[in-house]
Design a protein around this motif. Sequence first.
Motif, PDB file in Angstrom:
ATOM      1  N   MET A   1      60.387  48.329  31.457  1.00 56.70           N
ATOM      2  CA  MET A   1      60.262  47.300  32.505  1.00 56.70           C
ATOM      3  C   MET A   1      59.127  46.353  32.149  1.00 56.70           C
ATOM      4  N   ALA A   2      59.337  45.069  32.338  1.00 55.21           N
ATOM      5  CA  ALA A   2      58.313  44.064  32.030  1.00 55.21           C
ATOM      6  C   ALA A   2      57.183  44.145  33.049  1.00 55.21           C
ATOM      7  N   PRO A   3      56.011  43.633  32.702  1.00 54.75           N
ATOM      8  CA  PRO A   3      54.905  43.588  33.676  1.00 54.75           C
ATOM      9  C   PRO A   3      55.326  42.859  34.941  1.00 54.75           C
ATOM     10  N   VAL A   4      54.766  43.272  36.061  1.00 51.94           N
ATOM     11  CA  VAL A   4      55.082  42.657  37.344  1.00 51.94           C
ATOM     12  C   VAL A   4      53.884  41.874  37.843  1.00 51.94           C
ATOM     13  N   ARG A   5      54.160  40.963  38.762  1.00 54.66           N
ATOM     14  CA  ARG A   5      53.106  40.200  39.437  1.00 54.66           C
ATOM     15  C   ARG A   5      53.367  40.289  40.933  1.00 54.66           C
ATOM     16  N   VAL A   6      52.408  40.835  41.660  1.00 51.95           N
ATOM     17  CA  VAL A   6      52.521  40.937  43.112  1.00 51.95           C
ATOM     18  C   VAL A   6      51.324  40.254  43.742  1.00 51.95           C
ATOM     19  N   ARG A   7      51.419  40.001  45.018  1.00 50.63           N
ATOM     20  CA  ARG A   7      50.308  39.306  45.695  1.00 50.63           C
ATOM     21  C   ARG A   7      50.109  39.855  47.089  1.00 50.63           C
ATOM     22  N   PHE A   8      48.881  39.750  47.549  1.00 51.54           N
ATOM     23  CA  PHE A   8      48.543  39.965  48.951  1.00 51.54           C
ATOM     24  C   PHE A   8      48.016  38.646  49.450  1.00 51.54           C
ATOM     25  N   ALA A   9      48.635  38.115  50.508  1.00 53.40           N
ATOM     26  CA  ALA A   9      48.333  36.743  50.930  1.00 53.40           C
ATOM     27  C   ALA A   9      47.992  36.700  52.414  1.00 53.40           C
ATOM     28  N   PRO A  10      46.808  37.134  52.795  1.00 49.51           N
ATOM     29  CA  PRO A  10      46.418  37.146  54.209  1.00 49.51           C
ATOM     30  C   PRO A  10      45.955  35.776  54.692  1.00 49.51           C
ATOM     31  N   SER A  11      46.003  35.600  55.994  1.00 46.59           N
ATOM     32  CA  SER A  11      45.432  34.410  56.628  1.00 46.59           C
ATOM     33  C   SER A  11      44.054  34.773  57.172  1.00 46.59           C
ATOM     34  N   PRO A  12      43.019  33.991  56.883  1.00 45.69           N
ATOM     35  CA  PRO A  12      41.659  34.315  57.342  1.00 45.69           C
ATOM     36  C   PRO A  12      41.425  33.871  58.778  1.00 45.69           C
ATOM     37  N   THR A  13      42.203  34.457  59.690  1.00 42.04           N
ATOM     38  CA  THR A  13      42.109  34.060  61.096  1.00 42.04           C
ATOM     39  C   THR A  13      41.553  35.173  61.974  1.00 42.04           C
ATOM     40  N   GLY A  14      41.165  36.288  61.371  1.00 45.76           N
ATOM     41  CA  GLY A  14      40.622  37.403  62.136  1.00 45.76           C
ATOM     42  C   GLY A  14      40.307  38.556  61.206  1.00 45.76           C
ATOM     43  N   MET A  15      40.034  39.717  61.795  1.00 45.80           N
ATOM     44  CA  MET A  15      39.707  40.898  61.013  1.00 45.80           C
ATOM     45  C   MET A  15      40.945  41.424  60.289  1.00 45.80           C
ATOM     46  N   LEU A  16      40.726  42.124  59.182  1.00 47.94           N
ATOM     47  CA  LEU A  16      41.829  42.690  58.405  1.00 47.94           C
ATOM     48  C   LEU A  16      42.378  43.914  59.132  1.00 47.94           C
ATOM     49  N   HIS A  17      43.611  43.784  59.631  1.00 50.54           N
ATOM     50  CA  HIS A  17      44.282  44.847  60.373  1.00 50.54           C
ATOM     51  C   HIS A  17      44.728  45.937  59.397  1.00 50.54           C
ATOM     52  N   VAL A  18      44.787  47.194  59.878  1.00 50.06           N
ATOM     53  CA  VAL A  18      45.172  48.276  58.982  1.00 50.06           C
ATOM     54  C   VAL A  18      46.608  48.103  58.473  1.00 50.06           C
TER      55      VAL A  18
END
Length: 511
Positions: A1-18
């Motif tokens: 399998m080729a390398p993968v690219r994933v992302r985490f893309a939060p909005s900075p509008t408050g605290m990081l929810h679990v």
Amino acid sequence: MAPVRVRFAPSPTGMLHVGNARTALFNWLFARGQEPGSVFVLRVEDTDVERSEEKHELQLMEDLLWLGLRWDEGPVTGGPYAPYRQSERLAVYARHTEQLLTERKAYRCFCTVEELEADRELALATHQPQNYVGRCRAIPLEESTARAAAGESFAVRLRIPEHPLRFHDLVRGPVEFPHETISDPVLVRSGNLKEPGTPVYNYVVTVDDALMGITHVIRGDDHISNTPRQVAIYEAFDWQVPEFAHLSTILGADRERLSKRHGATSVASFRDMGILPEALVNYLALLGWGPAGGDREIFSAEELVQAFQLERVTASPAVFDWDKLHYLNRHYLKTGDPARMLELAWPFFTGAGLLPPRGATPPEIRGWAASLLALFLHSVNQLDELPARAGFLFAFDPASIQADPENAAILASEGAQRVLAAFESRLAAYTGPVTAEIFKQWMNEIKVETGIKGKDLFHPVRIALTGAHSGPEFDKLLPVIEHGAEVPLPTPVLSVRERIRAFAGPGSQQA
């Protein structure tokens, strides 16, 4: 399998929810378990200017690093697809909007708010879907361009193609939406050439994912309804549609979506309570995922990377279980490096006024604090429980102890008075610290002398020392009390002698 690219893309509008932290974790685990060269991207979706704040962006990055989820590309670290904040990529979106307009895959919509509201009310009244009626769909490009040049306000809408919109979900399998159910979505909110409108979430997230080479979009299942519109955007640009994995919702014990009414929900709040990052990571990984070949529950981050498979993520909602989180936290508290545990626990004692600030602490206090922690760490679920658990060492109040009816009944008994008097008489003839060995010797002597044994022998002494009927073993407790009485603390610790005499000495109830 080729390398993968994933992302985490939060909005900075408050605290990081679990829930979002779990999404970040699953992305991180997936990337780390793939071929070398796989990448975990952090991208900040801050186009909501009114709600986005720098302090929230800094907090979410701090939370990710605390959890051990270090990103390969993103703010601070940079990368080949910078910038990684959407507010800094507006020119990118503008270029792609012009391309769609030129190719007639998108069109300007000049409908007013009043017209759109009237359309919605009519749809409701006639029980029809509240889709855009397509009033501006057929406006020729030349007319549209001229009206925009004249200063007329417009939004930009995507032409939804007349075929089903399909994507593959690694959690749910093949998914298909009929095109009739998807209204021509707004890509750019209403504005004009001088003051362009703001591009919307579904548009910018798709452009960014495509341009940054994201191969797998792993996110919460609240985004499933967004996905067909994003697939249509991919198709409009002739971009390859990525694999999707929509993670189940996290519920509270009442089976409602996890929220503040269920208690702590942000990563920062768990940290402030004294939940260890390794415990939270271990627990979040088990919310909606399970390892192959068994019911194992304890995993290091490295073991999670080896075991994690997206195909084993369940589509069923996950229920947040405080008991399991506490079970895991207790495990990591007990097995953690003692020096690190002391460093993490110290602020909780300082905040309660029981220990001085960590910085300028004399060695004798540091040594005693280590023995204090060893005495109580095994009995707490989270570090913020430590001050209350150790409170009897510092806040010794004979009147309050005797105010407890059960304590008072025991202490007033003839046997308890004899035991405490015998203990106090030995203290009167002894000048050194009461060690565990001396204590054991004395209690054996008092047992023979009084004929009292078992709980009738030990309970009065324990109540006099701790104010409670149960607690740490005497051989571990006594050194902490005696050593604590010798070191300079913000709240002094009374010695064994002072505690016993409060109940058996002159002026006491038993005197």
